[in-house]
Structure formats: C-alpha cells, structure tokens
Design a protein around this motif. Structure first.
Motif, PDB file in Angstrom:
ATOM      1  N   LEU A   1       0.860  -1.088  -0.029  1.00 35.26           N
ATOM      2  CA  LEU A   1      -0.014  -0.048   0.123  1.00 35.26           C
ATOM      3  C   LEU A   1       0.861   1.235  -0.030  1.00 35.26           C
ATOM      4  O   LEU A   1       0.357   2.173   0.619  1.00 35.26           O
ATOM      5  N   ALA A   2       1.958   1.165  -0.687  1.00 38.52           N
ATOM      6  CA  ALA A   2       2.846   2.374  -0.718  1.00 38.52           C
ATOM      7  C   ALA A   2       2.249   3.501  -1.403  1.00 38.52           C
ATOM      8  O   ALA A   2       1.592   3.211  -2.485  1.00 38.52           O
ATOM      9  N   PRO A   3       2.411   4.656  -0.838  1.00 36.93           N
ATOM     10  CA  PRO A   3       1.636   5.671  -1.636  1.00 36.93           C
ATOM     11  C   PRO A   3       2.369   5.980  -3.158  1.00 36.93           C
ATOM     12  O   PRO A   3       3.510   6.099  -3.190  1.00 36.93           O
ATOM     13  N   HIS A   4       1.787   5.998  -4.241  1.00 36.65           N
ATOM     14  CA  HIS A   4       2.543   6.476  -5.396  1.00 36.65           C
ATOM     15  C   HIS A   4       1.476   7.495  -6.260  1.00 36.65           C
ATOM     16  O   HIS A   4       0.388   7.374  -6.157  1.00 36.65           O
ATOM     17  N   ALA A   5       2.186   8.138  -7.028  1.00 37.31           N
ATOM     18  CA  ALA A   5       1.299   9.047  -7.899  1.00 37.31           C
ATOM     19  C   ALA A   5       0.313   8.377  -8.930  1.00 37.31           C
ATOM     20  O   ALA A   5       0.800   7.275  -9.521  1.00 37.31           O
ATOM     21  N   SER A   6      -0.615   8.577  -9.116  1.00 39.26           N
ATOM     22  CA  SER A   6      -1.354   7.969  -9.939  1.00 39.26           C
ATOM     23  C   SER A   6      -2.666   8.878 -10.483  1.00 39.26           C
ATOM     24  O   SER A   6      -3.307   9.995  -9.824  1.00 39.26           O
ATOM     25  N   ILE A   7      -3.070   8.879 -11.735  1.00 37.47           N
ATOM     26  CA  ILE A   7      -4.112   9.610 -12.591  1.00 37.47           C
ATOM     27  C   ILE A   7      -5.054   8.911 -12.704  1.00 37.47           C
ATOM     28  O   ILE A   7      -5.975   9.342 -13.361  1.00 37.47           O
ATOM     29  N   SER A   8      -5.161   7.708 -12.266  1.00 37.00           N
ATOM     30  CA  SER A   8      -6.319   6.696 -12.614  1.00 37.00           C
ATOM     31  C   SER A   8      -7.616   6.996 -12.355  1.00 37.00           C
ATOM     32  O   SER A   8      -8.617   6.732 -12.726  1.00 37.00           O
ATOM     33  N   THR A   9      -7.827   8.084 -11.055  1.00 40.94           N
ATOM     34  CA  THR A   9      -8.996   8.425 -10.624  1.00 40.94           C
ATOM     35  C   THR A   9      -9.762   9.444 -11.666  1.00 40.94           C
ATOM     36  O   THR A   9     -10.837   9.415 -11.748  1.00 40.94           O
ATOM     37  N   PHE A  10      -8.879  10.341 -12.459  1.00 39.04           N
ATOM     38  CA  PHE A  10      -9.247  11.177 -13.210  1.00 39.04           C
ATOM     39  C   PHE A  10     -10.306  10.540 -14.519  1.00 39.04           C
ATOM     40  O   PHE A  10     -11.291  10.835 -14.892  1.00 39.04           O
ATOM     41  N   PRO A  11      -9.674   9.568 -15.230  1.00 38.18           N
ATOM     42  CA  PRO A  11     -10.337   8.834 -16.253  1.00 38.18           C
ATOM     43  C   PRO A  11     -11.456   8.050 -15.644  1.00 38.18           C
ATOM     44  O   PRO A  11     -12.573   7.995 -16.434  1.00 38.18           O
TER      45      PRO A  11
ATOM     46  N   GLU B   1      13.334   9.143 -10.437  1.00 40.36           N
ATOM     47  CA  GLU B   1      14.661   9.576 -10.522  1.00 40.36           C
ATOM     48  C   GLU B   1      14.950  10.217  -8.701  1.00 40.36           C
ATOM     49  O   GLU B   1      16.043   9.898  -8.415  1.00 40.36           O
ATOM     50  N   ARG B   2      13.929  10.788  -8.350  1.00 42.27           N
ATOM     51  CA  ARG B   2      14.297  11.517  -7.076  1.00 42.27           C
ATOM     52  C   ARG B   2      14.466  10.466  -5.939  1.00 42.27           C
ATOM     53  O   ARG B   2      15.474  10.429  -5.296  1.00 42.27           O
TER      54      ARG B   2
ATOM     55  N   ALA C   1      -2.231  15.755 -20.716  1.00 43.54           N
ATOM     56  CA  ALA C   1      -2.212  15.648 -19.176  1.00 43.54           C
ATOM     57  C   ALA C   1      -1.471  14.211 -18.916  1.00 43.54           C
ATOM     58  O   ALA C   1      -0.726  13.879 -17.793  1.00 43.54           O
ATOM     59  N   LEU C   2      -1.498  13.260 -19.786  1.00 46.03           N
ATOM     60  CA  LEU C   2      -0.997  12.046 -19.479  1.00 46.03           C
ATOM     61  C   LEU C   2       0.496  11.940 -19.520  1.00 46.03           C
ATOM     62  O   LEU C   2       1.261  11.246 -19.050  1.00 46.03           O
ATOM     63  N   ALA C   3       0.979  13.094 -20.516  1.00 44.54           N
ATOM     64  CA  ALA C   3       2.215  12.983 -20.521  1.00 44.54           C
ATOM     65  C   ALA C   3       2.927  13.842 -19.428  1.00 44.54           C
ATOM     66  O   ALA C   3       4.131  13.577 -18.813  1.00 44.54           O
ATOM     67  N   ALA C   4       2.021  15.007 -18.856  1.00 45.97           N
ATOM     68  CA  ALA C   4       2.681  15.403 -17.694  1.00 45.97           C
ATOM     69  C   ALA C   4       2.510  14.589 -16.482  1.00 45.97           C
ATOM     70  O   ALA C   4       3.463  14.485 -15.680  1.00 45.97           O
ATOM     71  N   GLN C   5       1.644  13.563 -16.554  1.00 46.49           N
ATOM     72  CA  GLN C   5       1.584  12.504 -15.421  1.00 46.49           C
ATOM     73  C   GLN C   5       2.728  11.592 -15.288  1.00 46.49           C
ATOM     74  O   GLN C   5       3.573  11.262 -14.472  1.00 46.49           O
ATOM     75  N   ARG C   6       3.242  11.196 -16.735  1.00 47.63           N
ATOM     76  CA  ARG C   6       4.427  10.341 -17.032  1.00 47.63           C
ATOM     77  C   ARG C   6       5.610  10.991 -16.456  1.00 47.63           C
ATOM     78  O   ARG C   6       6.686  10.343 -15.817  1.00 47.63           O
ATOM     79  N   SER C   7       5.683  12.336 -16.830  1.00 49.88           N
ATOM     80  CA  SER C   7       6.966  13.013 -16.535  1.00 49.88           C
ATOM     81  C   SER C   7       6.945  13.306 -14.835  1.00 49.88           C
ATOM     82  O   SER C   7       8.211  13.084 -14.169  1.00 49.88           O
TER      83      SER C   7
END
Length: 196
Positions: free
Chosen positions: A1-11, A163-164, A150-156
């Motif tokens: 359950l590690a937090p990670h960035a996700s855009i899956s809520t938007f679609p 990287e961080r 938006a997907l390109a920004a999410q991937r970036s």
C-alpha cells in the motif's frame, strides 16, 4: 500500500460522469493497466475495487445529469458527487485491506487519507465538469486534446519521482560507504599502531 502518484481517478470520473456506470467500469480497469502492482493477484483485487468504485460513481453521477449533460450546474454537481463517491469508496476499500492484512487500524488510516477525500473534489471535479460539458457542447475532440498533455505530464511526474527516489537511495548508499571507509581507515591505523 505504498503511496504513489496515480492519475487513474481522473479517467474513472470522466467515464462515470460522461458515459455512466457501465462504461466507467472498463475505463477504471483500463486506467489501472500501467500500475505496477505485483503479484498479479494484487493488481486484480485493486482493479476490481476500482471497477466497483467506478460503477458507484457512475450511478451517483447519472442521478445528476440524467439523460445527458445539458446544464453546467448539473455537470458540476455530478462531477463533485462522483469524486466524493469514488474517493470515499477507495478509502473504504483500502481500510478493509489494511484491516484484513493487519497493517494497522482503519481509524489511523482514515485520519491520514481523509484529507485526500476533501482535496479530490476541488482538484478533479472542475476539470471533469468542464471536459464533460465541452465534450457535449463543443466537440468530442476536447478529450484527446486535453488528455494527451495530461498523460504526458503524469508520466513526467512519475519519472521525476522515480529519479528522486533513486537519488535519495544513492545518497544513502554513499553515506554508508563513507562510514565504512572511515571505519576501515580507523581500524587500519589502530592495527599499525598496535604493531609498532
């Protein structure tokens, strides 16, 4: 359950408000395809819960927009209600998983994740409402013209986070190596002093 960035809520919200509960379910599953859950059974359980969440959000949104997104106020209400429903159910599913796996208490999890619930409404709802209204009244091309950047920004953002994390790991390893080298040098000096 590690937090990670996700855009899956938007679609998920977009599909729920624009097309209803049945269309939102495959959209929710498709939005989870890029998520790196291992083993596969974990991905299946999360995708299933997202699918149920999308269906519930679609049902709630359908109550607001009815046959179609004709008025902006109805679309905004549908987007807000769908976002609230989706985030509430996501938190509830995570609380059940935490409880079943014995990872902590659901109350501590709820206190941690409840700010996400209230942040999702002003974050997702206005953008979803504008896209749905634009799709219905301007052109269906509104969606791809917005979603591609938006997907390109999410991937970036995901690549930046990765990287961080690697940079932080490298700094930690270098610090341990520095301590080990210092310890080795100290032991070497102590050995030479003992020999003399």
């Amino acid at each position: 359950l590690a937090p990670h960035a996700s855009i899956s809520t938007f679609p998920l919200l977009l599909g729920a408000v624009l097309f209803g509960p049945l269309a939102a379910m495959p959209v929710a599953v498709a939005s989870m395809l890029a998520e790196p859950f291992r083993p596969t059974l974990r991905w299946i359980s999360y995708a299933s819960s997202r699918s149920l969440t999308a269906a519930a959000a679609g049902l709630v949104a359908f109550k607001f927009v009815g046959d179609g997104p004709s008025e902006l106020a109805n679309v905004v209400g549908a987007a807000c209600a769908a976002a609230l429903t989706a985030q509430s159910l996501d938190i509830a599913f995570v609380a059940v998983v935490v409880r079943l796996r014995g990872l902590g208490t659901p109350s501590s999890l709820l206190s941690t994740l409840s700010p996400l619930l209230f942040a999702s409404i002003p974050l997702y709802a206005p953008v979803v409402a504008l896209l749905v209204f634009g799709y219905a009244h301007v052109s269906p091309w509104v969606l791809p013209l917005f979603l591609a950047p938006a997907l390109a920004a999410q991937r970036s953002f995901v690549l930046y986070q990765h990287e961080r994390r690697l940079t932080q790991d490298l700094v930690a390893v270098n610090e341990r190596l520095e301590r080990a080298n210092l310890s080795f040098a100290t032991a070497l000096v102590a050995t030479l002093d003992a020999r003399d």
